[in-house]
Write an enzyme that holds these catalytic residues in place. Structure first.
Site, mmCIF file in Angstrom:
data_model
loop_
_atom_site.group_PDB
_atom_site.id
_atom_site.type_symbol
_atom_site.label_atom_id
_atom_site.label_comp_id
_atom_site.label_asym_id
_atom_site.label_seq_id
_atom_site.Cartn_x
_atom_site.Cartn_y
_atom_site.Cartn_z
ATOM 1 N N SER A 132 -16.102 -15.361 10.108
ATOM 2 C CA SER A 132 -15.863 -16.147 11.313
ATOM 3 C C SER A 132 -14.528 -15.736 11.941
ATOM 4 O O SER A 132 -14.388 -14.611 12.402
ATOM 5 C CB SER A 132 -15.925 -17.638 10.987
ATOM 6 N N HIS A 174 -20.925 -15.661 14.858
ATOM 7 C CA HIS A 174 -21.866 -16.758 15.159
ATOM 8 C C HIS A 174 -22.707 -16.362 16.374
ATOM 9 O O HIS A 174 -22.964 -17.178 17.267
ATOM 10 C CB HIS A 174 -21.107 -18.058 15.461
ATOM 11 N N GLU A 201 -24.804 -15.367 12.048
ATOM 12 C CA GLU A 201 -24.396 -16.129 10.870
ATOM 13 C C GLU A 201 -25.136 -15.640 9.630
ATOM 14 O O GLU A 201 -26.259 -15.136 9.707
ATOM 15 C CB GLU A 201 -24.647 -17.617 11.093
#
Length: 286
Positions: A132, A174, A201
């Site tokens: 992330s 994401h 993801e």
């Protein structure tokens, strides 16, 4: 291992990786970091909950068999010259950046002794990974924040300096889950980069020198503007739609590879696609 044969390895994760079941991506990171001899350092600069997040990863990496796992918690730039932290990095075989806020990572670490130490260890073959926010900081210029699920415009994305482990590209995370194609294109056109990577993801792009392999349950979307014939960047105001023509789009799921030098995908049989087996997207426009 000599300097000429040292491999530079990155495990860049799109976020929300499996932490409870097979942990395929985290397992691969541990394996590449030395398996049961792995000495892993967890960098928690991105998160406001460093102990909670760090201890969760300690539990996972120890369950997977890593020999030694420890947290480096840098809440301020003063912490980034800690002799204890520098000693841990010097012994590490794997360095893992957690998720959170990527701007926290660069504001605390960039240009510090820890930053220098991690780059030195990376050049020596230590595996560097990030999920992330930890993925966002891998290029030299990163997406700091921006709007999702919208068409490309200059105003929807803010760029800033990254840590520079994979220069000359733009990375977003994401990706499919948050509809970020528009902001990846916006970032790519603003920066002097020809490749944009959008990572889903529970998916990672594993970089070994100049080759990328996709692992996980989603895909990596690659926007290649090296042969783009047109964009209107110099003609519009910041709230007006961007256009780009002649760019290529590749969508690569688990097991597919990509060569950064040739900017070509590599199929499962190690062949390079041609006109008979793949149809590149001729243009992407708003």
């Amino acid at each position: 291992m000599t300097e000429n044969t040292t491999k530079r390895q990155l495990v860049i994760i799109g976020g929300a990786e499996d932490k409870e079941d097979d942990c395929h991506i985290l397992r691969e990171f541990v394996r590449r970091s030395g398996s049961t001899k792995a000495n892993i350092v967890i960098m928690t600069a991105a998160t406001e909950l460093p102990r909670e997040v760090g201890e969760n990863y300690i539990r996972i990496f120890e369950r997977l068999g890593a020999e030694d796992v420890r947290i480096i918690d840098t809440e301020t730039r003063d912490d980034a010259s800690s002799s204890t932290a520098l000693g841990a990095i010097a012994k590490a075989t794997g360095i893992f950046f957690t998720g959170g806020d990527q701007a926290r990572i660069t504001s605390i670490l960039k240009g510090t002794e820890i930053d220098t130490a991690i780059h030195k260890r990376f050049s020596e073959g230590v595996v560097v990974a990030g999920t992330s926010a930890g993925a966002a900081v891998m290029p030299d210029k990163m997406i700091m924040e921006g709007d999702s699920q919208t068409n490309p415009r200059i105003e929807i994305v803010e760029m800033g300096p990254g840590l520079g482990f994979l220069p000359g590209v733009v990375i977003d995370q994401h990706f499919s889950q948050r509809g970020r194609l528009g902001r990846l294109i916006s970032a790519l056109i603003q920066e002097p980069a020809v490749l944009g990577f959008g990572i889903d993801e529970n998916t990672a792009m594993v970089v070994t020198d100049s080759q990328i392999e996709v692992i996980g349950e989603g895909s990596v979307t690659i926007v290649d503007e090296s042969d783009a014939t047109y964009n209107n960047m110099g003609e519009i105001l910041k709230d007006e739609p961007l256009a780009i023509c002649g760019a290529k789009l590749h969508i690569l799921p688990h097991g597919y590879k990509f060569d950064l030098n040739t900017r070509q995908p590599i199929l499962n049989d190690n062949s390079i696609p041609n006109a008979d087996v793949s149809v590149p997207v001729a243009s992407i426009s708003s």
